[in-house]
Design an enzyme around this catalytic site. Structure first.
Site, PDB file in Angstrom:
ATOM      1  N   ASN A  10       0.859  -1.364   0.050  1.00 20.02           N
ATOM      2  CA  ASN A  10      -0.163   0.158   0.083  1.00 20.02           C
ATOM      3  C   ASN A  10       0.362   1.458   0.164  1.00 20.02           C
ATOM      4  O   ASN A  10       1.152   1.179   1.374  1.00 20.02           O
ATOM      5  CB  ASN A  10      -0.737   0.320   1.300  1.00 20.02           C
ATOM      6  CG  ASN A  10      -1.676   1.300   1.680  1.00 20.02           C
ATOM      7  OD1 ASN A  10      -1.651   2.032   0.324  1.00 20.02           O
ATOM      8  ND2 ASN A  10      -2.679   1.066   2.659  1.00 20.02           N
ATOM      9  N   LYS A  12       0.185   4.194  -0.668  1.00 21.35           N
ATOM     10  CA  LYS A  12      -0.175   5.742  -0.142  1.00 21.35           C
ATOM     11  C   LYS A  12       0.134   6.193  -0.607  1.00 21.35           C
ATOM     12  O   LYS A  12      -0.170   6.656  -2.129  1.00 21.35           O
ATOM     13  CB  LYS A  12      -0.067   5.841   1.398  1.00 21.35           C
ATOM     14  CG  LYS A  12      -0.137   4.293   2.005  1.00 21.35           C
ATOM     15  CD  LYS A  12       0.082   4.561   4.009  1.00 21.35           C
ATOM     16  CE  LYS A  12       0.052   3.057   4.549  1.00 21.35           C
ATOM     17  NZ  LYS A  12      -0.051   3.461   5.618  1.00 21.35           N
ATOM     18  N   HIS A  89      -8.894   1.297   5.470  1.00 20.66           N
ATOM     19  CA  HIS A  89      -8.227   1.733   5.554  1.00 20.66           C
ATOM     20  C   HIS A  89      -8.279   2.099   7.106  1.00 20.66           C
ATOM     21  O   HIS A  89      -8.778   3.237   6.745  1.00 20.66           O
ATOM     22  CB  HIS A  89      -7.011   2.388   4.827  1.00 20.66           C
ATOM     23  CG  HIS A  89      -5.794   2.049   4.973  1.00 20.66           C
ATOM     24  ND1 HIS A  89      -5.247   3.343   6.382  1.00 20.66           N
ATOM     25  CD2 HIS A  89      -4.623   1.221   4.903  1.00 20.66           C
ATOM     26  CE1 HIS A  89      -3.949   2.538   6.410  1.00 20.66           C
ATOM     27  NE2 HIS A  89      -3.356   1.592   5.590  1.00 20.66           N
ATOM     28  N   GLU A  91      -6.826   5.108   8.118  1.00 14.84           N
ATOM     29  CA  GLU A  91      -6.265   6.057   7.150  1.00 14.84           C
ATOM     30  C   GLU A  91      -7.749   6.784   7.105  1.00 14.84           C
ATOM     31  O   GLU A  91      -7.735   7.989   6.952  1.00 14.84           O
ATOM     32  CB  GLU A  91      -5.239   6.204   6.908  1.00 14.84           C
ATOM     33  CG  GLU A  91      -4.493   6.634   7.069  1.00 14.84           C
ATOM     34  CD  GLU A  91      -2.697   5.689   6.468  1.00 14.84           C
ATOM     35  OE1 GLU A  91      -2.834   5.578   5.346  1.00 14.84           O
ATOM     36  OE2 GLU A  91      -1.775   5.145   7.409  1.00 14.84           O
ATOM     37  N   GLU A 161      -4.785  -4.426  11.076  1.00 14.95           N
ATOM     38  CA  GLU A 161      -3.475  -3.394  11.196  1.00 14.95           C
ATOM     39  C   GLU A 161      -3.793  -2.831  12.139  1.00 14.95           C
ATOM     40  O   GLU A 161      -4.203  -2.230  12.583  1.00 14.95           O
ATOM     41  CB  GLU A 161      -4.001  -2.483  10.146  1.00 14.95           C
ATOM     42  CG  GLU A 161      -3.220  -3.304   8.316  1.00 14.95           C
ATOM     43  CD  GLU A 161      -2.975  -2.291   7.513  1.00 14.95           C
ATOM     44  OE1 GLU A 161      -2.198  -2.004   7.347  1.00 14.95           O
ATOM     45  OE2 GLU A 161      -3.331  -1.411   7.272  1.00 14.95           O
ATOM     46  N   GLY A 167       3.533   2.441  10.878  1.00  8.11           N
ATOM     47  CA  GLY A 167       4.017   3.574  10.509  1.00  8.11           C
ATOM     48  C   GLY A 167       5.173   4.163  11.950  1.00  8.11           C
ATOM     49  O   GLY A 167       5.396   4.844  11.655  1.00  8.11           O
ATOM     50  N   SER A 203       4.152  -1.857  10.685  1.00  7.43           N
ATOM     51  CA  SER A 203       5.270  -1.813  10.351  1.00  7.43           C
ATOM     52  C   SER A 203       6.416  -2.621   9.479  1.00  7.43           C
ATOM     53  O   SER A 203       7.102  -3.284  11.187  1.00  7.43           O
ATOM     54  CB  SER A 203       5.732  -1.539  11.839  1.00  7.43           C
ATOM     55  OG  SER A 203       5.629   0.402  12.424  1.00  7.43           O
ATOM     56  N   GLY A 224       3.174  -0.631   4.248  1.00  9.83           N
ATOM     57  CA  GLY A 224       2.668   0.622   4.389  1.00  9.83           C
ATOM     58  C   GLY A 224       4.616   1.264   3.548  1.00  9.83           C
ATOM     59  O   GLY A 224       4.730   0.931   1.731  1.00  9.83           O
ATOM     60  N   GLY A 225       5.290   1.681   4.483  1.00  4.91           N
ATOM     61  CA  GLY A 225       6.251   2.411   3.842  1.00  4.91           C
ATOM     62  C   GLY A 225       7.280   1.995   3.564  1.00  4.91           C
ATOM     63  O   GLY A 225       7.916   2.455   2.348  1.00  4.91           O
TER      64      GLY A 225
HETATM   65  P1  13P Z   1       3.186   0.771   7.379  1.00  2.00           P
HETATM   66  O1  13P Z   1       3.781  -1.102   6.819  1.00  2.00           O
HETATM   67  O2  13P Z   1       4.347   1.955   6.761  1.00  2.00           O
HETATM   68  O3  13P Z   1       3.500   1.170   8.859  1.00  2.00           O
HETATM   69  O4  13P Z   1       2.090   0.882   6.938  1.00  2.00           O
HETATM   70  C1  13P Z   1       1.643  -0.459   7.536  1.00  2.00           C
HETATM   71  C2  13P Z   1      -0.232   0.702   6.723  1.00  2.00           C
HETATM   72  O5  13P Z   1      -1.149   1.009   6.682  1.00  2.00           O
HETATM   73  C3  13P Z   1      -0.388  -0.395   5.517  1.00  2.00           C
HETATM   74  O6  13P Z   1      -1.943  -0.582   4.259  1.00  2.00           O
END
Ligand code: 13P
Length: 243
Positions: A10, A12, A89, A91, A161, A167, A203, A224-225
């Protein structure tokens, strides 16, 4: 249930077109066996379609079609040959105030368009500290998935998650992840009479993937990141695909 573990990136709202070009050059060197799904910003989706990996959109509209400026419908995503969409998600739930009802409506529209769904669920740090994790997850699952038929439910997987792990560099212990995944699978089995795959997200990186991948009941990862850095993401994929 997926027999092979999958890795979903993802990305983002990250990377410019120039950065995406470089990214694509790195990822195109590999064969992915459909075990990897890239979810870049919607603008870049066409660059990712038609390869040996899957492609997903990060969000779809809660409306079928029409005058909804700036939105992208599930049908439009499907018509561009995307495989799946993320829905719910944290967010989106937090910043865009998506309720369980909106999440359910988006799932309904995705299934109608024959787009697979990755339903994201997770608890806040406060909910975890007050021992409400299981209650919160159960509510998110039941509210999102009630009323769908078995053949529809088969097109859905869940991504667990924990919000406090996104993050932050923090993750639950492997034991905690295993127990929570087990709880999620049991809830789905008991209330909907189906086995559903469950991914872990929060993470996940190139350093902890080998350890996370020891968890027996995990079906894959939502990254994510680390998915925005092609070299790091390739390392994660290698661990999972070559296991
Ligand atoms: P991180 O891997 O950056 O923690 O993000 C996870 C995420 O929100 C994937 O959808």
């Amino acid at each position: 249930m997926a027999s092979k573990r999958i890795v979903v990136g993802n990305m983002k709202m990250n990377l410019t077109a120039q950065e995406i070009n470089k990214y694509l050059k790195v990822i195109e060197k590999k064969e992915y066996n459909n075990q990897v799904i890239f979810c870049p910003s919607s603008l870049y989706l066409p660059y990712f379609v038609g390869k040996t990996y899957g492609v997903g959109i990060q969000n779809i509209a809660a409306y079928e079609n029409g005058a909804y400026t700036g939105e992208i419908s599930a049908l439009q995503a499907k018509s561009m040959h995307l495989d799946c969409t993320l829905i719910g998600h944290s967010e989106r739930r937090e910043y865009f105030k998506e309720t369980d009802e909106v999440v359910r409506q988006k799932i309904k529209l995705s299934l109608q368009a024959n787009l697979k769904v990755i339903l994201c669920i997770g608890e806040t740090e406060e909910e975890r500290d007050s021992l409400k994790t299981y209650k919160v997850l159960k509510k998110q699952i039941v509210n999102a998935l009630k009323g769908f038929e078995e053949k529809e439910l088969k097109k859905i997987i869940i991504a667990y998650e924990p919000i406090w792990a996104i993050g932050t560099g923090k993750t639950p212990s492997n034991e905690e992840i295993k127990d929570t995944i087990s709880f999620i699978k049991d809830i789905v089995k008991d209330s909907l009479h189906i086995n559903m795959s469950v991914l872990y997200g929060g993470s996940v990186n190139e350093k902890n993937i080998a350890s996370l991948n020891q968890i027996e009941n995990i079906d894959g990862y939502l990254v994510g990141g680390a998915s925005t850095k092609a070299d790091k993401f390739m390392k994660i994929i290698e661990v999972v695909v070559n296991q």
